[in-house]
Design a protein around this motif. Structure first.
Motif, PDB file in Angstrom:
ATOM      1  N   THR A  85       1.295  -4.404   3.599  1.00  0.00           N
ATOM      2  CA  THR A  85       2.530  -3.658   3.791  1.00  0.00           C
ATOM      3  C   THR A  85       2.335  -2.200   3.415  1.00  0.00           C
ATOM      4  O   THR A  85       1.861  -1.905   2.317  1.00  0.00           O
ATOM      5  CB  THR A  85       3.660  -4.243   2.898  1.00  0.00           C
ATOM      6  N   LEU A  86       2.691  -1.296   4.327  1.00  0.00           N
ATOM      7  CA  LEU A  86       2.820   0.112   3.951  1.00  0.00           C
ATOM      8  C   LEU A  86       4.118   0.215   3.162  1.00  0.00           C
ATOM      9  O   LEU A  86       5.140  -0.372   3.561  1.00  0.00           O
ATOM     10  CB  LEU A  86       2.893   1.006   5.186  1.00  0.00           C
ATOM     11  N   HIS A  87       4.114   0.977   2.079  1.00  0.00           N
ATOM     12  CA  HIS A  87       5.265   0.966   1.177  1.00  0.00           C
ATOM     13  C   HIS A  87       5.504   2.353   0.583  1.00  0.00           C
ATOM     14  O   HIS A  87       4.564   3.062   0.225  1.00  0.00           O
ATOM     15  CB  HIS A  87       4.984  -0.023   0.041  1.00  0.00           C
ATOM     16  N   ARG A  88       6.764   2.710   0.473  1.00  0.00           N
ATOM     17  CA  ARG A  88       7.154   3.929  -0.232  1.00  0.00           C
ATOM     18  C   ARG A  88       8.559   3.761  -0.789  1.00  0.00           C
ATOM     19  O   ARG A  88       9.507   3.532  -0.035  1.00  0.00           O
ATOM     20  CB  ARG A  88       7.107   5.153   0.683  1.00  0.00           C
ATOM     21  N   ARG A  89       8.675   3.864  -2.092  1.00  0.00           N
ATOM     22  CA  ARG A  89       9.992   3.819  -2.742  1.00  0.00           C
ATOM     23  C   ARG A  89      10.670   5.161  -2.505  1.00  0.00           C
ATOM     24  O   ARG A  89      10.079   6.215  -2.700  1.00  0.00           O
ATOM     25  CB  ARG A  89       9.830   3.559  -4.232  1.00  0.00           C
ATOM     26  N   HIS A  90      11.937   5.114  -2.067  1.00  0.00           N
ATOM     27  CA  HIS A  90      12.671   6.362  -1.854  1.00  0.00           C
ATOM     28  C   HIS A  90      13.855   6.493  -2.793  1.00  0.00           C
ATOM     29  O   HIS A  90      14.403   7.579  -2.955  1.00  0.00           O
ATOM     30  CB  HIS A  90      13.116   6.510  -0.395  1.00  0.00           C
ATOM     31  N   ALA A  91      14.287   5.417  -3.420  1.00  0.00           N
ATOM     32  CA  ALA A  91      15.423   5.475  -4.350  1.00  0.00           C
ATOM     33  C   ALA A  91      14.892   5.645  -5.773  1.00  0.00           C
ATOM     34  O   ALA A  91      13.908   5.024  -6.150  1.00  0.00           O
ATOM     35  CB  ALA A  91      16.244   4.200  -4.254  1.00  0.00           C
ATOM     36  N   PRO A  92      15.519   6.466  -6.553  1.00  0.00           N
ATOM     37  CA  PRO A  92      15.067   6.635  -7.939  1.00  0.00           C
ATOM     38  C   PRO A  92      15.371   5.395  -8.774  1.00  0.00           C
ATOM     39  O   PRO A  92      16.278   4.618  -8.469  1.00  0.00           O
ATOM     40  CB  PRO A  92      15.872   7.827  -8.437  1.00  0.00           C
ATOM     41  N   CYS A  99      13.300   1.054  -0.766  1.00  0.00           N
ATOM     42  CA  CYS A  99      11.999   1.504  -0.265  1.00  0.00           C
ATOM     43  C   CYS A  99      11.907   1.276   1.237  1.00  0.00           C
ATOM     44  O   CYS A  99      12.677   0.530   1.825  1.00  0.00           O
ATOM     45  CB  CYS A  99      10.873   0.770  -0.989  1.00  0.00           C
ATOM     46  N   HIS A 100      10.934   1.956   1.842  1.00  0.00           N
ATOM     47  CA  HIS A 100      10.588   1.744   3.244  1.00  0.00           C
ATOM     48  C   HIS A 100       9.329   0.880   3.266  1.00  0.00           C
ATOM     49  O   HIS A 100       8.407   1.102   2.464  1.00  0.00           O
ATOM     50  CB  HIS A 100      10.307   3.068   3.962  1.00  0.00           C
ATOM     51  N   MET A 101       9.277  -0.080   4.192  1.00  0.00           N
ATOM     52  CA  MET A 101       8.125  -0.965   4.312  1.00  0.00           C
ATOM     53  C   MET A 101       7.832  -1.229   5.781  1.00  0.00           C
ATOM     54  O   MET A 101       8.751  -1.391   6.587  1.00  0.00           O
ATOM     55  CB  MET A 101       8.398  -2.297   3.611  1.00  0.00           C
ATOM     56  N   LEU A 109       0.845  -1.194   0.000  1.00  0.00           N
ATOM     57  CA  LEU A 109       0.000   0.000   0.000  1.00  0.00           C
ATOM     58  C   LEU A 109       0.879   1.243   0.000  1.00  0.00           C
ATOM     59  O   LEU A 109       1.543   1.537   0.993  1.00  0.00           O
ATOM     60  CB  LEU A 109      -0.917  -0.026   1.220  1.00  0.00           C
ATOM     61  N   ARG A 110       0.869   1.981  -1.098  1.00  0.00           N
ATOM     62  CA  ARG A 110       1.725   3.161  -1.216  1.00  0.00           C
ATOM     63  C   ARG A 110       1.226   4.272  -0.312  1.00  0.00           C
ATOM     64  O   ARG A 110       0.046   4.618  -0.301  1.00  0.00           O
ATOM     65  CB  ARG A 110       1.753   3.675  -2.646  1.00  0.00           C
ATOM     66  N   VAL A 111       2.153   4.831   0.436  1.00  0.00           N
ATOM     67  CA  VAL A 111       1.886   5.994   1.283  1.00  0.00           C
ATOM     68  C   VAL A 111       2.983   7.020   1.022  1.00  0.00           C
ATOM     69  O   VAL A 111       4.047   6.692   0.506  1.00  0.00           O
ATOM     70  CB  VAL A 111       1.849   5.610   2.790  1.00  0.00           C
ATOM     71  N   ASN A 112       2.728   8.265   1.363  1.00  0.00           N
ATOM     72  CA  ASN A 112       3.745   9.301   1.169  1.00  0.00           C
ATOM     73  C   ASN A 112       4.884   9.179   2.167  1.00  0.00           C
ATOM     74  O   ASN A 112       6.029   9.482   1.856  1.00  0.00           O
ATOM     75  CB  ASN A 112       3.122  10.697   1.259  1.00  0.00           C
ATOM     76  N   ASP A 113       4.557   8.738   3.373  1.00  0.00           N
ATOM     77  CA  ASP A 113       5.537   8.651   4.452  1.00  0.00           C
ATOM     78  C   ASP A 113       5.198   7.428   5.297  1.00  0.00           C
ATOM     79  O   ASP A 113       4.185   7.427   6.010  1.00  0.00           O
ATOM     80  CB  ASP A 113       5.478   9.939   5.282  1.00  0.00           C
ATOM     81  N   VAL A 114       6.014   6.391   5.216  1.00  0.00           N
ATOM     82  CA  VAL A 114       5.729   5.143   5.927  1.00  0.00           C
ATOM     83  C   VAL A 114       5.686   5.374   7.434  1.00  0.00           C
ATOM     84  O   VAL A 114       4.793   4.882   8.119  1.00  0.00           O
ATOM     85  CB  VAL A 114       6.743   4.043   5.545  1.00  0.00           C
ATOM     86  N   ALA A 115       6.633   6.123   7.963  1.00  0.00           N
ATOM     87  CA  ALA A 115       6.671   6.348   9.420  1.00  0.00           C
ATOM     88  C   ALA A 115       5.413   7.060   9.900  1.00  0.00           C
ATOM     89  O   ALA A 115       4.830   6.675  10.922  1.00  0.00           O
ATOM     90  CB  ALA A 115       7.914   7.142   9.800  1.00  0.00           C
ATOM     91  N   ALA A 116       4.982   8.081   9.186  1.00  0.00           N
ATOM     92  CA  ALA A 116       3.784   8.827   9.578  1.00  0.00           C
ATOM     93  C   ALA A 116       2.531   7.962   9.457  1.00  0.00           C
ATOM     94  O   ALA A 116       1.668   7.971  10.344  1.00  0.00           O
ATOM     95  CB  ALA A 116       3.646  10.090   8.738  1.00  0.00           C
ATOM     96  N   ALA A 117       2.414   7.205   8.372  1.00  0.00           N
ATOM     97  CA  ALA A 117       1.247   6.340   8.183  1.00  0.00           C
ATOM     98  C   ALA A 117       1.223   5.239   9.243  1.00  0.00           C
ATOM     99  O   ALA A 117       0.164   4.901   9.783  1.00  0.00           O
ATOM    100  CB  ALA A 117       1.258   5.744   6.779  1.00  0.00           C
ATOM    101  N   THR A 143      10.111  -0.840  10.975  1.00  0.00           N
ATOM    102  CA  THR A 143      10.015  -0.449   9.575  1.00  0.00           C
ATOM    103  C   THR A 143      11.320  -0.825   8.886  1.00  0.00           C
ATOM    104  O   THR A 143      12.408  -0.586   9.413  1.00  0.00           O
ATOM    105  CB  THR A 143       9.738   1.062   9.463  1.00  0.00           C
ATOM    106  N   LEU A 144      11.204  -1.426   7.738  1.00  0.00           N
ATOM    107  CA  LEU A 144      12.354  -1.913   6.976  1.00  0.00           C
ATOM    108  C   LEU A 144      12.753  -0.907   5.909  1.00  0.00           C
ATOM    109  O   LEU A 144      11.896  -0.388   5.187  1.00  0.00           O
ATOM    110  CB  LEU A 144      11.987  -3.244   6.306  1.00  0.00           C
TER     111      LEU A 144
END
Length: 127
Positions: A113-120, A99-101, A70-78, A93-94
């Motif tokens: 899984t909360l998910h957000r890719r941070h690397a381009p 990405c952060h998961m 599940l894509r979120v803008n900020d894994v820690a905040a979500a 959080t991994l």
């Protein structure tokens, strides 16, 4: 050769109690309920459809290994927001380096899984 599959219409989520699942997906996760189907919820154009396997003669088994990222803008905040609503997460959080998961389960044990890719990506984009 191009795939004949053009998109995901729905993700089926097994449940033993659809009323409890509906409350979790709508009230806790904040998914948009479908105006025409009581057990369907939406994230953008992807439908989450809750069904009870036992009603059709199948044995219930929760979906394991994260049925959806599940894509979120900020894994820690979500994560903090969901923890405040009583959602329990499995471990810390991994950060995979890409990405952060953060891993959790719905009331039936279906893993999410909360998910957000941070690397381009190699072309420099981040989606």
């Amino acid at each position: 050769m191009a795939s004949p599959i053009s998109k995901v219409d729905a993700i089926g989520i097994p449940s033993q109690n659809t009323a409890r699942s509906r409350k979790f997906y709508v009230d806790t996760l904040g998914l948009r309920p479908d105006d025409h189907a009581v057990n369907e919820f939406w994230i953008d154009q992807t439908c989450f459809a809750i069904w009870e396997p036992e009603r059709v003669g199948m044995e219930f088994h929760p979906a394991k290994s994260s049925i959806a990222l599940l894509r979120v803008n900020d894994v820690a905040a979500a994560r903090a927001e969901l923890e405040a609503k009583g959602v329990e997460f499995a471990g810390e959080t991994l950060d995979s380096g890409v990405c952060h998961m953060a891993f959790f389960a719905d009331p039936d044990g279906n893993e999410l899984t909360l998910h957000r890719r941070h690397a381009p990506y190699s072309d420099g984009t981040k989606t």
